[in-house]
Design a protein around this motif. Sequence first.
Motif, PDB file in Angstrom:
ATOM      1  N   SER A  59      15.565 -14.569  -4.344  1.00 42.88           N
ATOM      2  CA  SER A  59      16.922 -14.048  -4.253  1.00 42.88           C
ATOM      3  C   SER A  59      16.910 -12.528  -4.227  1.00 42.88           C
ATOM      4  O   SER A  59      15.954 -11.881  -4.654  1.00 42.88           O
ATOM      5  CB  SER A  59      17.762 -14.530  -5.442  1.00 42.88           C
ATOM      6  OG  SER A  59      17.329 -13.900  -6.636  1.00 42.88           O
ATOM      7  N   GLN A  60      18.003 -11.961  -3.722  1.00 48.55           N
ATOM      8  CA  GLN A  60      18.178 -10.507  -3.748  1.00 48.55           C
ATOM      9  C   GLN A  60      18.103 -10.000  -5.176  1.00 48.55           C
ATOM     10  O   GLN A  60      17.483  -8.973  -5.454  1.00 48.55           O
ATOM     11  CB  GLN A  60      19.529 -10.113  -3.146  1.00 48.55           C
ATOM     12  CG  GLN A  60      19.653 -10.418  -1.689  1.00 48.55           C
ATOM     13  CD  GLN A  60      21.030 -10.087  -1.145  1.00 48.55           C
ATOM     14  OE1 GLN A  60      21.133  -9.837   0.018  1.00 48.55           O
ATOM     15  NE2 GLN A  60      22.071 -10.077  -1.945  1.00 48.55           N
ATOM     16  N   GLN A  61      18.728 -10.729  -6.100  1.00 46.26           N
ATOM     17  CA  GLN A  61      18.760 -10.316  -7.502  1.00 46.26           C
ATOM     18  C   GLN A  61      17.343 -10.297  -8.091  1.00 46.26           C
ATOM     19  O   GLN A  61      16.961  -9.352  -8.769  1.00 46.26           O
ATOM     20  CB  GLN A  61      19.654 -11.259  -8.305  1.00 46.26           C
ATOM     21  CG  GLN A  61      19.818 -10.850  -9.747  1.00 46.26           C
ATOM     22  CD  GLN A  61      20.812 -11.735 -10.471  1.00 46.26           C
ATOM     23  OE1 GLN A  61      21.396 -12.644  -9.902  1.00 46.26           O
ATOM     24  NE2 GLN A  61      20.996 -11.477 -11.749  1.00 46.26           N
ATOM     25  N   ARG A  71      21.132  -3.923  -8.199  1.00 43.46           N
ATOM     26  CA  ARG A  71      21.510  -4.976  -7.234  1.00 43.46           C
ATOM     27  C   ARG A  71      22.305  -4.428  -6.059  1.00 43.46           C
ATOM     28  O   ARG A  71      22.145  -4.889  -4.931  1.00 43.46           O
ATOM     29  CB  ARG A  71      22.294  -6.082  -7.941  1.00 43.46           C
ATOM     30  CG  ARG A  71      21.418  -6.894  -8.873  1.00 43.46           C
ATOM     31  CD  ARG A  71      22.165  -8.011  -9.501  1.00 43.46           C
ATOM     32  NE  ARG A  71      23.234  -7.477 -10.340  1.00 43.46           N
ATOM     33  CZ  ARG A  71      24.008  -8.198 -11.112  1.00 43.46           C
ATOM     34  NH1 ARG A  71      23.869  -9.501 -11.151  1.00 43.46           N
ATOM     35  NH2 ARG A  71      24.942  -7.652 -11.847  1.00 43.46           N
ATOM     36  N   THR A  72      23.162  -3.445  -6.290  1.00 40.33           N
ATOM     37  CA  THR A  72      23.961  -2.874  -5.209  1.00 40.33           C
ATOM     38  C   THR A  72      23.056  -2.212  -4.168  1.00 40.33           C
ATOM     39  O   THR A  72      23.258  -2.377  -2.960  1.00 40.33           O
ATOM     40  CB  THR A  72      24.965  -1.850  -5.772  1.00 40.33           C
ATOM     41  OG1 THR A  72      25.776  -2.495  -6.753  1.00 40.33           O
ATOM     42  CG2 THR A  72      25.840  -1.280  -4.682  1.00 40.33           C
ATOM     43  N   VAL A  75      21.327  -4.921  -2.103  1.00 42.91           N
ATOM     44  CA  VAL A  75      22.195  -5.488  -1.070  1.00 42.91           C
ATOM     45  C   VAL A  75      22.225  -4.572   0.148  1.00 42.91           C
ATOM     46  O   VAL A  75      22.088  -5.032   1.288  1.00 42.91           O
ATOM     47  CB  VAL A  75      23.623  -5.734  -1.614  1.00 42.91           C
ATOM     48  CG1 VAL A  75      24.594  -6.078  -0.497  1.00 42.91           C
ATOM     49  CG2 VAL A  75      23.598  -6.857  -2.662  1.00 42.91           C
ATOM     50  N   ASP A  79      20.848  -5.451   3.799  1.00 41.23           N
ATOM     51  CA  ASP A  79      21.756  -5.305   4.946  1.00 41.23           C
ATOM     52  C   ASP A  79      21.060  -4.578   6.095  1.00 41.23           C
ATOM     53  O   ASP A  79      21.182  -4.979   7.258  1.00 41.23           O
ATOM     54  CB  ASP A  79      23.013  -4.514   4.556  1.00 41.23           C
ATOM     55  CG  ASP A  79      24.014  -5.316   3.740  1.00 41.23           C
ATOM     56  OD1 ASP A  79      23.885  -6.557   3.655  1.00 41.23           O
ATOM     57  OD2 ASP A  79      24.926  -4.680   3.171  1.00 41.23           O
ATOM     58  N   ARG A  89      19.553 -14.062   5.352  1.00 47.49           N
ATOM     59  CA  ARG A  89      19.978 -14.561   4.048  1.00 47.49           C
ATOM     60  C   ARG A  89      20.355 -16.024   4.191  1.00 47.49           C
ATOM     61  O   ARG A  89      20.977 -16.414   5.178  1.00 47.49           O
ATOM     62  CB  ARG A  89      21.185 -13.780   3.543  1.00 47.49           C
ATOM     63  CG  ARG A  89      20.899 -12.355   3.163  1.00 47.49           C
ATOM     64  CD  ARG A  89      22.211 -11.692   2.753  1.00 47.49           C
ATOM     65  NE  ARG A  89      22.033 -10.398   2.179  1.00 47.49           N
ATOM     66  CZ  ARG A  89      22.370  -9.259   2.771  1.00 47.49           C
ATOM     67  NH1 ARG A  89      22.882  -9.257   3.982  1.00 47.49           N
ATOM     68  NH2 ARG A  89      22.191  -8.111   2.156  1.00 47.49           N
ATOM     69  N   ARG A  99      21.904 -15.798  -2.878  1.00 48.25           N
ATOM     70  CA  ARG A  99      21.381 -15.644  -1.522  1.00 48.25           C
ATOM     71  C   ARG A  99      19.871 -15.439  -1.571  1.00 48.25           C
ATOM     72  O   ARG A  99      19.383 -14.538  -2.247  1.00 48.25           O
ATOM     73  CB  ARG A  99      22.021 -14.451  -0.809  1.00 48.25           C
ATOM     74  CG  ARG A  99      23.511 -14.568  -0.615  1.00 48.25           C
ATOM     75  CD  ARG A  99      23.856 -15.635   0.412  1.00 48.25           C
ATOM     76  NE  ARG A  99      25.276 -15.756   0.599  1.00 48.25           N
ATOM     77  CZ  ARG A  99      26.023 -16.739   0.112  1.00 48.25           C
ATOM     78  NH1 ARG A  99      25.461 -17.682  -0.610  1.00 48.25           N
ATOM     79  NH2 ARG A  99      27.308 -16.783   0.359  1.00 48.25           N
TER      80      ARG A  99
END
Length: 151
Positions: A59-61, A71-72, A75, A79, A89, A99
Amino acid sequence: MSSDLETGPPPAVGRRLGYLLKHAQQQLAELAEPLYGPLGVTGRQLALLALFGDGPARSQQDGAARLGIDRTTMVALVDELEAKDLVRREVAPGDRRKRLVRLTDEGERVRQAGEEATREAEALLLAPLGDGAEQLRTALHRVVRGVVRGE
């Protein structure tokens, strides 16, 4: 390469570990970025491709936690990779909010080429050390692992 190392800092600064590590990293970036340019990615983006291309989808996290970034930021970085069609994703099975990030075929090709470019840049940087290059890498790994684990 950095011109400030040619004239050198005063000894009180030039022997400081922080100074040496910073300038070694800057030199590595100067060697690597031209090799990454033809791949259309930065060193940071290649680090993400290496992370998400290593093993099962994560996951992204989880990726953010493993790299120590918020986390921001993760993302936004994913992207960028998605816009270049290097990752996609997917909704995680059993958790629609999560995701997972997977490399596309092109992402895998760029990751592999980037790994080779990284090895080339590192070899150039460490060439003056000869056989001591692997010792340096091992020692730095031990230092970093010790700090991360609190040893």
